[in-house]
Each structure stands twice: as structure tokens, then as C-alpha cells.
Design an enzyme around this catalytic site. Structure first.
Site, PDB file in Angstrom:
ATOM      1  N   SER A  12       0.845  -1.195   0.000  1.00 22.62           N
ATOM      2  CA  SER A  12       0.000   0.000   0.000  1.00 22.62           C
ATOM      3  C   SER A  12       0.882   1.247   0.000  1.00 22.62           C
ATOM      4  O   SER A  12       2.100   1.165   0.236  1.00 22.62           O
ATOM      5  CB  SER A  12      -0.917  -0.020   1.235  1.00 22.62           C
ATOM      6  OG  SER A  12      -0.166  -0.273   2.397  1.00 22.62           O
ATOM      7  N   GLU A  14       1.121   5.596   1.054  1.00 23.94           N
ATOM      8  CA  GLU A  14       0.561   6.679   1.878  1.00 23.94           C
ATOM      9  C   GLU A  14       0.847   8.043   1.247  1.00 23.94           C
ATOM     10  O   GLU A  14       1.945   8.292   0.755  1.00 23.94           O
ATOM     11  CB  GLU A  14       1.199   6.598   3.265  1.00 23.94           C
ATOM     12  CG  GLU A  14       0.714   7.680   4.208  1.00 23.94           C
ATOM     13  CD  GLU A  14       1.147   7.421   5.637  1.00 23.94           C
ATOM     14  OE1 GLU A  14       1.043   6.266   6.107  1.00 23.94           O
ATOM     15  OE2 GLU A  14       1.612   8.371   6.285  1.00 23.94           O
ATOM     16  N   ASP A 105      -0.493  13.762  17.537  1.00 18.87           N
ATOM     17  CA  ASP A 105       0.313  14.557  18.469  1.00 18.87           C
ATOM     18  C   ASP A 105      -0.423  15.846  18.780  1.00 18.87           C
ATOM     19  O   ASP A 105      -1.373  16.203  18.094  1.00 18.87           O
ATOM     20  CB  ASP A 105       1.687  14.833  17.861  1.00 18.87           C
ATOM     21  CG  ASP A 105       2.507  13.556  17.763  1.00 18.87           C
ATOM     22  OD1 ASP A 105       2.559  12.821  18.772  1.00 18.87           O
ATOM     23  OD2 ASP A 105       3.037  13.281  16.686  1.00 18.87           O
ATOM     24  N   PHE A 212      12.466  14.601   9.864  1.00 21.20           N
ATOM     25  CA  PHE A 212      11.372  13.673  10.181  1.00 21.20           C
ATOM     26  C   PHE A 212      11.785  12.695  11.279  1.00 21.20           C
ATOM     27  O   PHE A 212      11.032  12.416  12.195  1.00 21.20           O
ATOM     28  CB  PHE A 212      11.013  12.840   8.942  1.00 21.20           C
ATOM     29  CG  PHE A 212      10.036  13.492   8.018  1.00 21.20           C
ATOM     30  CD1 PHE A 212       9.755  14.848   8.084  1.00 21.20           C
ATOM     31  CD2 PHE A 212       9.369  12.737   7.059  1.00 21.20           C
ATOM     32  CE1 PHE A 212       8.863  15.440   7.226  1.00 21.20           C
ATOM     33  CE2 PHE A 212       8.472  13.323   6.188  1.00 21.20           C
ATOM     34  CZ  PHE A 212       8.220  14.674   6.273  1.00 21.20           C
ATOM     35  N   HIS A 262       4.226  -0.918   3.414  1.00 24.95           N
ATOM     36  CA  HIS A 262       3.410   0.303   3.273  1.00 24.95           C
ATOM     37  C   HIS A 262       4.397   1.428   2.978  1.00 24.95           C
ATOM     38  O   HIS A 262       5.249   1.742   3.824  1.00 24.95           O
ATOM     39  CB  HIS A 262       2.654   0.550   4.577  1.00 24.95           C
ATOM     40  CG  HIS A 262       1.809   1.786   4.583  1.00 24.95           C
ATOM     41  ND1 HIS A 262       0.560   1.842   3.988  1.00 24.95           N
ATOM     42  CD2 HIS A 262       2.014   3.008   5.125  1.00 24.95           C
ATOM     43  CE1 HIS A 262       0.035   3.052   4.167  1.00 24.95           C
ATOM     44  NE2 HIS A 262       0.904   3.780   4.848  1.00 24.95           N
TER      45      HIS A 262
HETATM   46  P1  FAD Z   1      -1.114   5.623  20.825  1.00 26.64           P
HETATM   47  O1  FAD Z   1      -1.168   4.222  20.273  1.00 26.64           O
HETATM   48  O2  FAD Z   1      -2.303   6.151  21.467  1.00 26.64           O
HETATM   49  O3  FAD Z   1       0.179   5.736  21.683  1.00 26.64           O
HETATM   50  C1  FAD Z   1       0.762   6.991  21.987  1.00 26.64           C
HETATM   51  C2  FAD Z   1       1.688   6.892  23.184  1.00 26.64           C
HETATM   52  O4  FAD Z   1       0.935   6.746  24.376  1.00 26.64           O
HETATM   53  C3  FAD Z   1       2.646   5.691  23.188  1.00 26.64           C
HETATM   54  O5  FAD Z   1       3.840   6.091  23.842  1.00 26.64           O
HETATM   55  C4  FAD Z   1       1.922   4.639  24.020  1.00 26.64           C
HETATM   56  O6  FAD Z   1       2.836   3.750  24.640  1.00 26.64           O
HETATM   57  C5  FAD Z   1       1.165   5.500  25.022  1.00 26.64           C
HETATM   58  N1  FAD Z   1      -0.170   4.990  25.323  1.00 26.64           N
HETATM   59  C6  FAD Z   1      -1.041   4.400  24.476  1.00 26.64           C
HETATM   60  N2  FAD Z   1      -2.210   4.109  25.094  1.00 26.64           N
HETATM   61  C7  FAD Z   1      -2.074   4.565  26.360  1.00 26.64           C
HETATM   62  C8  FAD Z   1      -2.946   4.595  27.476  1.00 26.64           C
HETATM   63  N3  FAD Z   1      -4.191   4.077  27.398  1.00 26.64           N
HETATM   64  N4  FAD Z   1      -2.486   5.145  28.644  1.00 26.64           N
HETATM   65  C9  FAD Z   1      -1.219   5.671  28.717  1.00 26.64           C
HETATM   66  N5  FAD Z   1      -0.346   5.658  27.676  1.00 26.64           N
HETATM   67  C10 FAD Z   1      -0.780   5.126  26.515  1.00 26.64           C
HETATM   68  N6  FAD Z   1       0.367  11.660  12.948  1.00 26.64           N
HETATM   69  C11 FAD Z   1      -0.485  12.582  12.474  1.00 26.64           C
HETATM   70  O7  FAD Z   1      -0.589  13.678  13.058  1.00 26.64           O
HETATM   71  N7  FAD Z   1      -1.260  12.354  11.372  1.00 26.64           N
HETATM   72  C12 FAD Z   1      -1.206  11.185  10.704  1.00 26.64           C
HETATM   73  O8  FAD Z   1      -1.925  10.992   9.715  1.00 26.64           O
HETATM   74  C13 FAD Z   1      -0.306  10.168  11.168  1.00 26.64           C
HETATM   75  N8  FAD Z   1      -0.232   8.968  10.564  1.00 26.64           N
HETATM   76  C14 FAD Z   1       0.599   8.001  11.066  1.00 26.64           C
HETATM   77  C15 FAD Z   1       0.622   6.746  10.452  1.00 26.64           C
HETATM   78  C16 FAD Z   1       1.450   5.749  10.934  1.00 26.64           C
HETATM   79  C17 FAD Z   1       1.456   4.413  10.261  1.00 26.64           C
HETATM   80  C18 FAD Z   1       2.296   5.997  12.039  1.00 26.64           C
HETATM   81  C19 FAD Z   1       3.219   4.933  12.550  1.00 26.64           C
HETATM   82  C20 FAD Z   1       2.265   7.240  12.664  1.00 26.64           C
HETATM   83  C21 FAD Z   1       1.414   8.243  12.194  1.00 26.64           C
HETATM   84  N9  FAD Z   1       1.338   9.496  12.811  1.00 26.64           N
HETATM   85  C22 FAD Z   1       0.476  10.458  12.318  1.00 26.64           C
HETATM   86  C23 FAD Z   1       2.146   9.796  13.997  1.00 26.64           C
HETATM   87  C24 FAD Z   1       1.359   9.466  15.286  1.00 26.64           C
HETATM   88  O9  FAD Z   1       0.213  10.287  15.359  1.00 26.64           O
HETATM   89  C25 FAD Z   1       2.259   9.745  16.471  1.00 26.64           C
HETATM   90  O10 FAD Z   1       3.300   8.780  16.514  1.00 26.64           O
HETATM   91  C26 FAD Z   1       1.557   9.834  17.811  1.00 26.64           C
HETATM   92  O11 FAD Z   1       2.482  10.367  18.756  1.00 26.64           O
HETATM   93  C27 FAD Z   1       1.058   8.520  18.383  1.00 26.64           C
HETATM   94  O12 FAD Z   1      -0.060   8.058  17.755  1.00 26.64           O
HETATM   95  P2  FAD Z   1      -0.570   6.546  18.040  1.00 26.64           P
HETATM   96  O13 FAD Z   1      -1.840   6.367  17.355  1.00 26.64           O
HETATM   97  O14 FAD Z   1       0.513   5.598  17.760  1.00 26.64           O
HETATM   98  O15 FAD Z   1      -0.795   6.664  19.623  1.00 26.64           O
END
Ligand code: FAD
Length: 281
Positions: A12, A14, A105, A212, A262
Site C-alpha cells: 500500500s 501513503e 500529536d 522527520f 506500506h
Molecule cells: P497511541 O497508540 O495512542 O500511543 C501513543 C503513546 O501513548 C505511546 O507512547 C503509548 O505507549 C502511550 N499509550 C497508548 N495508550 C495509552 C494509554 N491508554 N495510557 C497511557 N499511555 C498510553 N500523525 C499525524 O498527526 N497524522 C497522521 O496521519 C499520522 N499517521 C501516522 C501513520 C502511521 C502508520 C504511524 C506509525 C504514525 C502516524 N502518525 C500520524 C504519527 C502518530 O500520530 C504519532 O506517533 C503519535 O504520537 C502517536 O499516535 P498513536 O496512534 O501511535 O498513539
């Protein structure tokens, strides 16, 4: 044989959400060139700060109208549950069947006024509001998420997203295949049984890659960094070196059982097309 090697391989691409009409048109041209390769789907990033939200939706609708499967990235940011539910309905009505669910973030300018919603809560929310309509992708971090308290807690929170109903995961990019295989082993030990697809960042610009990588905590191994530094004023040699490094990474990952790749295209088609062809996908 690892569990990952038993999944059907999926490839895929992105796109980054466009911030202007001109950028939207460029994205669609890149889409047309990449669509000729036959990827399983395209995904489009989402800027929770607001600057690219409309760009994401428009790009998703345009790509869908061209007949490609497309997955919008989604996070709560500062939005209400009603707003996110309405956006999910719009995607559903546009025949979108995949989303990438993220915490995202802190949007710049919002200071501490917003509590970020963890991705597992967003997965819960999507399942509660839309049942099984969407195939949900989540993010995975073989080199450990920069905010995480420990390797173990990061893994537990990753598992929480899977338990909430994620169907598959895409990793943050990395250049050391051992990080991926180690992560896969740890996930298998935890009982995670969804495909975890490596995210691949082609290398075509040294400064952009360093910026990045510093932001997202991806490691550029010293030997790669030193070579890129050496070639930084010679674009063609840098691209040739970057291509060889990433090609070998992809080959090692696929040979080792990764269930696909990906590609983070950054809206450029050429580096991904070259990798795709040389991999014989
Ligand atoms: P989570 O899975 O929620 O985790 C975030 C952090 O919090 C981790 O350190 C985890 O260990 C901790 N954590 C998770 N759940 C809990 C909980 N319940 N209690 C306490 N701590 C917890 N960013 C953008 O702004 N836009 C995008 O479109 C985008 N696309 C992305 C696509 C991919 C494939 C990847 C890998 C990253 C992408 N990002 C994007 C970056 C991403 O938003 C950041 O890495 C962000 O900091 C974490 O998102 P996450 O969904 O992994 O968070």
C-alpha cells in the site's frame, strides 16, 4: 515459520494530506502513476491541528472517485465525539471501508488545553459507532514510541489497540530490520495475531529525512547517516545510495516473512515506483 509470514502479503502507499489546491492536484497525479502498480489501497494522513483536515477529506473522496481503495487517517485532536462520528458517516457514505486510527500529536497552538485521545479509545469509538464497517489500521513502533514509559508498556498499549478491534497495523519507518523482527517476536509472545506491515520511507533527501526522524524518533543508523551526509550535495548519488539501502531493507523484510510493505510516498511517485519494480512486486 512466523505468524506474520502466514498472512497474505499486502502492498500500500501513503500520501500526506495536501495543504492547497495545487498540492491536491499534484497528489492526484502521483496517485494516477502509483495506481498503475496496483496497490491494495492508498492512505491519506490527517493533521489534527486543523490545517490539513479538509485536505484529507477531499483527497480521500477524490481518490475513491478514481476507483482506488483509500484509508483516511483519523484522530480526535481537539474535536468532539459528534464531529468524529459525523466524519465517519461521511466516509461510510463515500464507500470508504478502511481507516487508520491514531492518537496523533498535540496540535501546535493548542498548548495543554486538549487531552489527546489514545488510539485504543478511538478504535473502541469507531467499533461502537460503526460496528464492523471499517477495517481499522493502527500504528506500531518497532523502535518504541518516543513518549512511552517503557518497551513493555508500549507493547501493552499496542496490544490494547488490537484488543479494541484493530484489524492490522502499520509500523513507523525504520532502517534496521532487526528492530522489526524483534518487535514481531515480542508481539507474538503477547498473543497479538494481526498483520503488522512495515512502513517504508524511501530516501531521497538527507535534510528532510533527518528532520522527520528527529521528530518521530526513528533511528538512522550511523553508516547510513554518514553516507547520506557525504552525498548530500550530489542528489543523484544520494538517491542511488538511498534506493539500494531501502531496496535491501524491503528484501530482507519480505524474505523474513513481513506480510507486505506500506510506502510513505511523501506524494512523490518515482522513489516508490522504482522500489516496487526492483522488488518485482
Ligand atoms: P497511541 O497508540 O495512542 O500511543 C501513543 C503513546 O501513548 C505511546 O507512547 C503509548 O505507549 C502511550 N499509550 C497508548 N495508550 C495509552 C494509554 N491508554 N495510557 C497511557 N499511555 C498510553 N500523525 C499525524 O498527526 N497524522 C497522521 O496521519 C499520522 N499517521 C501516522 C501513520 C502511521 C502508520 C504511524 C506509525 C504514525 C502516524 N502518525 C500520524 C504519527 C502518530 O500520530 C504519532 O506517533 C503519535 O504520537 C502517536 O499516535 P498513536 O496512534 O501511535 O498513539
Amino acid at each position: 515459520m512466523t505468524l506474520q509470514s502466514t498472512f497474505k502479503k499486502q502492498f500500500s502507499c501513503e500520501f500526506s494530506a495536501p495543504k492547497s489546491e495545487e498540492a491536491g492536484a499534484k497528489l492526484l497525479s502521483a496517485h494516477d502513476r502509483l495506481a498503475a502498480l496496483g496497490p491494495a489501497y492508498f492512505s491519506v494522513t490527517y493533521g489534527a491541528g486543523g490545517s490539513t483536515k479538509d485536505g484529507t477529506k477531499q483527497a480521500v473522496i477524490d481518490i475513491r472517485a478514481k476507483g482506488s481503495d483509500v484509508a483516511p487517517h483519523l484522530s480526535f485532536g481537539g474535536d468532539s465525539a459528534d464531529k468524529i462520528e459525523a466524519l465517519l458517516s461521511e466516509y461510510k457514505n463515500a464507500n470508504v471501508t478502511r481507516v487508520v486510527a491514531l492518537r496523533g500529536d498535540m496540535p501546535s497552538g493548542m498548548g495543554g488545553s486538549v487531552r489527546l485521545t489514545y488510539a485504543n479509545e478511538l478504535v473502541d469509538f469507531i467499533r461502537e459507532k460503526t460496528g464492523d464497517h471499517f477495517h481499522i489500521e493502527v500504528a506500531a513502533y518497532p523502535e518504541v514510541h518516543p513518549d512511552s514509559r517503557s518497551v513493555e508498556s508500549d507493547l501493552d498499549f499496542f496490544k490494547a489497540k488490537v484488543d479494541a478491534g484493530a484489524n492490522s497495523a502499520i509500523t513507523q519507518y525504520f532502517y534496521n530490520p532487526a528492530a522489526y523482527f524483534n518487535f514481531i517476536d515480542a508481539c507474538e509472545k503477547k498473543g497479538v495475531s494481526i498483520p503488522i506491515i512495515p512502513g517504508i520511507m524511501p530516501i531521497s533527501n538527507f535534510q528532510t529525512l533527518v528532520r522527520f526522524s528527529d521528530m518521530c524518533g526513528a533511528d538512522i543508523p550511523r553508516w547510513i547517516r554518514k553516507n547520506l551526509e557525504y552525498y548530500q550535495d550530489d542528489k543523484e548519488s544520494l538517491k542511488a545510495f538511498g534506493h539500494e539501502v531501502v531496496l535491501r531493507l524491503c528484501q530482507d523484510l519480505l524474505t523474513g516473512g513481513a506480510p507486505g510493505l506500506h510506502f510513505y510516498t511523501l506524494n512523490q511517485s518515482k522513489p516508490t515506483i522504482r522500489l516496487w519494480r526492483d522488488l518485482g512486486l
